[in-house]
Design a protein around this motif. Structure first.
Motif, PDB file in Angstrom:
ATOM      1  N   TYR A  94       0.814  -1.215   0.000  1.00 19.99           N
ATOM      2  CA  TYR A  94       0.000   0.000   0.000  1.00 19.99           C
ATOM      3  C   TYR A  94       0.850   1.268   0.000  1.00 19.99           C
ATOM      4  O   TYR A  94       0.444   2.280  -0.578  1.00 19.99           O
ATOM      5  CB  TYR A  94      -0.980  -0.020   1.175  1.00 19.99           C
ATOM      6  CG  TYR A  94      -2.213  -0.834   0.850  1.00 19.99           C
ATOM      7  CD1 TYR A  94      -3.141  -0.375  -0.078  1.00 19.99           C
ATOM      8  CD2 TYR A  94      -2.434  -2.074   1.436  1.00 19.99           C
ATOM      9  CE1 TYR A  94      -4.263  -1.122  -0.405  1.00 19.99           C
ATOM     10  CE2 TYR A  94      -3.561  -2.830   1.119  1.00 19.99           C
ATOM     11  CZ  TYR A  94      -4.469  -2.346   0.194  1.00 19.99           C
ATOM     12  OH  TYR A  94      -5.575  -3.076  -0.138  1.00 19.99           O
ATOM     13  N   PHE A 120     -10.388   3.622  -5.470  1.00 14.31           N
ATOM     14  CA  PHE A 120     -10.110   2.267  -4.996  1.00 14.31           C
ATOM     15  C   PHE A 120      -9.327   2.298  -3.682  1.00 14.31           C
ATOM     16  O   PHE A 120      -9.537   1.458  -2.803  1.00 14.31           O
ATOM     17  CB  PHE A 120      -9.325   1.476  -6.048  1.00 14.31           C
ATOM     18  CG  PHE A 120     -10.091   1.210  -7.310  1.00 14.31           C
ATOM     19  CD1 PHE A 120     -11.457   1.004  -7.297  1.00 14.31           C
ATOM     20  CD2 PHE A 120      -9.431   1.161  -8.536  1.00 14.31           C
ATOM     21  CE1 PHE A 120     -12.162   0.760  -8.465  1.00 14.31           C
ATOM     22  CE2 PHE A 120     -10.116   0.916  -9.717  1.00 14.31           C
ATOM     23  CZ  PHE A 120     -11.493   0.717  -9.680  1.00 14.31           C
ATOM     24  N   ASP A 140     -10.484   0.680  -0.143  1.00 16.83           N
ATOM     25  CA  ASP A 140      -9.696  -0.217   0.696  1.00 16.83           C
ATOM     26  C   ASP A 140      -9.552   0.337   2.107  1.00 16.83           C
ATOM     27  O   ASP A 140      -9.583  -0.420   3.085  1.00 16.83           O
ATOM     28  CB  ASP A 140      -8.319  -0.448   0.067  1.00 16.83           C
ATOM     29  CG  ASP A 140      -8.387  -1.278  -1.206  1.00 16.83           C
ATOM     30  OD1 ASP A 140      -9.512  -1.598  -1.658  1.00 16.83           O
ATOM     31  OD2 ASP A 140      -7.319  -1.589  -1.778  1.00 16.83           O
ATOM     32  N   GLN A 183      -8.409  -2.248   5.127  1.00  7.16           N
ATOM     33  CA  GLN A 183      -7.435  -3.136   4.490  1.00  7.16           C
ATOM     34  C   GLN A 183      -6.009  -2.607   4.585  1.00  7.16           C
ATOM     35  O   GLN A 183      -5.057  -3.376   4.482  1.00  7.16           O
ATOM     36  CB  GLN A 183      -7.787  -3.317   3.005  1.00  7.16           C
ATOM     37  CG  GLN A 183      -9.078  -4.055   2.737  1.00  7.16           C
ATOM     38  CD  GLN A 183      -9.399  -4.130   1.260  1.00  7.16           C
ATOM     39  OE1 GLN A 183      -8.533  -3.901   0.424  1.00  7.16           O
ATOM     40  NE2 GLN A 183     -10.640  -4.449   0.931  1.00  7.16           N
ATOM     41  N   ASP A 192      -6.915  -6.931 -12.960  1.00  7.94           N
ATOM     42  CA  ASP A 192      -6.773  -6.647 -11.530  1.00  7.94           C
ATOM     43  C   ASP A 192      -6.524  -5.167 -11.299  1.00  7.94           C
ATOM     44  O   ASP A 192      -7.102  -4.549 -10.400  1.00  7.94           O
ATOM     45  CB  ASP A 192      -5.608  -7.440 -10.936  1.00  7.94           C
ATOM     46  CG  ASP A 192      -5.872  -8.942 -10.890  1.00  7.94           C
ATOM     47  OD1 ASP A 192      -6.947  -9.378 -11.350  1.00  7.94           O
ATOM     48  OD2 ASP A 192      -5.004  -9.671 -10.392  1.00  7.94           O
ATOM     49  N   GLY A 244      -9.064  -4.733  -8.097  1.00  7.45           N
ATOM     50  CA  GLY A 244      -9.266  -5.933  -7.291  1.00  7.45           C
ATOM     51  C   GLY A 244     -10.722  -6.305  -7.104  1.00  7.45           C
ATOM     52  O   GLY A 244     -11.029  -7.363  -6.544  1.00  7.45           O
ATOM     53  N   HIS A 291     -13.736 -10.795  -2.054  1.00  8.51           N
ATOM     54  CA  HIS A 291     -13.798  -9.526  -1.324  1.00  8.51           C
ATOM     55  C   HIS A 291     -14.992  -9.493  -0.380  1.00  8.51           C
ATOM     56  O   HIS A 291     -14.897  -8.996   0.747  1.00  8.51           O
ATOM     57  CB  HIS A 291     -13.879  -8.365  -2.327  1.00  8.51           C
ATOM     58  CG  HIS A 291     -14.153  -7.049  -1.669  1.00  8.51           C
ATOM     59  ND1 HIS A 291     -13.355  -6.532  -0.675  1.00  8.51           N
ATOM     60  CD2 HIS A 291     -15.158  -6.144  -1.850  1.00  8.51           C
ATOM     61  CE1 HIS A 291     -13.841  -5.367  -0.265  1.00  8.51           C
ATOM     62  NE2 HIS A 291     -14.939  -5.117  -0.958  1.00  8.51           N
ATOM     63  N   ARG A 350      -5.880  -6.070  -0.794  1.00 10.07           N
ATOM     64  CA  ARG A 350      -6.186  -6.298  -2.210  1.00 10.07           C
ATOM     65  C   ARG A 350      -5.282  -7.337  -2.884  1.00 10.07           C
ATOM     66  O   ARG A 350      -5.779  -8.195  -3.624  1.00 10.07           O
ATOM     67  CB  ARG A 350      -6.124  -4.974  -2.968  1.00 10.07           C
ATOM     68  CG  ARG A 350      -6.742  -5.028  -4.342  1.00 10.07           C
ATOM     69  CD  ARG A 350      -6.419  -3.787  -5.159  1.00 10.07           C
ATOM     70  NE  ARG A 350      -6.706  -2.551  -4.448  1.00 10.07           N
ATOM     71  CZ  ARG A 350      -6.397  -1.343  -4.907  1.00 10.07           C
ATOM     72  NH1 ARG A 350      -5.799  -1.223  -6.074  1.00 10.07           N
ATOM     73  NH2 ARG A 350      -6.678  -0.262  -4.192  1.00 10.07           N
ATOM     74  N   LEU A 396      -6.331 -11.123  -2.667  1.00 13.22           N
ATOM     75  CA  LEU A 396      -7.580 -11.635  -3.232  1.00 13.22           C
ATOM     76  C   LEU A 396      -7.316 -12.665  -4.327  1.00 13.22           C
ATOM     77  O   LEU A 396      -8.000 -13.681  -4.429  1.00 13.22           O
ATOM     78  CB  LEU A 396      -8.426 -10.483  -3.771  1.00 13.22           C
ATOM     79  CG  LEU A 396      -8.933  -9.503  -2.714  1.00 13.22           C
ATOM     80  CD1 LEU A 396      -9.600  -8.299  -3.381  1.00 13.22           C
ATOM     81  CD2 LEU A 396      -9.900 -10.193  -1.757  1.00 13.22           C
TER      82      LEU A 396
END
Length: 347
Positions: free
Chosen positions: A41, A84, A88, A93, A280, A285, A292, A300, A303
């Motif tokens: 991330y 996105f 997350d 996440q 993806d 994702g 999910h 992500r 997954l």
């Protein structure tokens, strides 16, 4: 007749179905697939920030020419990437701390996109709790589009015309989604708790001021208006294309779904989209929608790794696992929307 003790030990259908998820969850935890991916991330946040800075630098450089409109395309794509990241963060996440995730959500939603993080997160969590459940999932409520024949037959006037032809109008209507998200954000502000409302209102104002300042510093007013309209239209189309394949045309329980248990409630209402790394990336994702929904806090990049485990677990249980290519997933969603409007076309 079996002894009473045997009857007492027999699990109820509800308990049996609830236990369907437990072995899968245990396996996923053992494999470390719920562990945070901090490095991933950090790289994602850095890459997205650099891309946005580079695009806006290009806007400032070429704003005197109509060619600058071409930059609305990558800006829409990376606005989608920004959404996105906010998504997350809303699912916890990214970081262990809820405060850090909330800060990331506010930055990427309110400040960078002008889209209310609080409004979206509340709505999206309701969707996850009851996906595709009529009367409980806000994503299948009556709006510009409808999702059941019962909703369709109640339509009147122009809304009735939209419902008749909603499958054909779906993608053109997505061009308005970027604007609709901002309207919904402003409308929802008054429902926010006072402190949250003040924070989000300040960030939304900063977004609007910054966005307008950059455009007007780069180009004439007429070009700026066209650029803003094009950017928001493509952004809405991109988001709509990312979310549309996930649930449309899948099971839509009205009451019986409450007896399904977590695994069936999430799997039977969701669809995965087959594809490689490009899919993806472009869909953030969300193409692993089944996974999910089963594990909303899963980072992500995990997954893709958990998908074979989920698919095999569903196969052993005899639970249908829906998966389609990208084009086929849109075809299934549009076929459902077309069928919903059929009663109106037959009159």
């Amino acid at each position: 007749m079996p002894p009473t003790s045997t009857l007492a030990e027999s699990p109820s259908p509800t308990r049996a179905r609830a236990s369907e998820f437990a072995p899968l969850l245990r396996l996923v935890k053992e494999r470390g697939l719920l562990d945070r991916r901090t490095g991933y991330y950090i790289r994602t946040l850095a890459a997205n920030s650099l891309a946005l800075v580079g695009i806006w630098a290009g806007v400032l450089e070429f704003g005197g020419s109509w060619w600058v409109l071409l930059l609305a395309v990558p800006l829409a794509v990376f606005s989608g990437r920004t959404a996105f990241i906010g998504h997350d963060a809303g699912h916890q996440q990214i970081a262990r701390s809820r405060a850090v995730n909330r800060a990331l959500g506010l930055i990427h939603g309110d400040l960078l996109l002008g889209m209310g993080y609080g409004w979206w997160n509340e709505k999206h969590n309701r969707h996850h709790a009851h996906p595709n459940h009529v009367g409980k999932d806000p994503d299948v409520e009556v709006g510009a589009l409808v999702w059941t024949r019962a909703q369709a037959v109640e339509r009147q006037g122009f809304a009735r015309f939209l419902t008749k032809h909603q499958a054909w109008l779906f993608f053109p209507m997505l061009l308005l989604e970027g604007f609709a998200l901002k309207v919904a954000t402003v409308q929802d502000l008054k429902r926010r708790p006072p402190r949250d409302r003040a924070v989000e209102a300040a960030l939304l104002a900063a977004h609007l001021a910054g966005y307008m300042a950059l455009l007007l510093a780069a180009m004439p007013v007429g070009t700026a208006v066209v650029f803003a309209v094009l950017h928001h239209a493509l952004f809405g189309l991109h988001l709509g294309c990312s979310f549309a394949p996930n649930h449309k045309g899948m099971e839509m329980p009205e009451g019986d779904g409450e007896r399904w248990g977590h695994l069936r409630r999430q799997v039977l209402t969701s669809r995965d989209v087959r594809g490689g790394r490009i899919t993806d990336w472009f869909l953030g994702g969300l193409n692993y929608q089944v996974e999910h929904h089963l594990f909303p806090s899963m980072p992500r990049p995990h997954l893709r790794l958990v998908q074979p485990l989920v698919r095999e677990h569903c196969r052993r249980l005899g639970v249908p696992y829906a998966e389609a290519g990208l084009v086929e997933s849109y075809t299934q969603a549009l076929r459902h929307m077309h069928a919903v409007g059929a009663p109106l076309r037959s009159r």
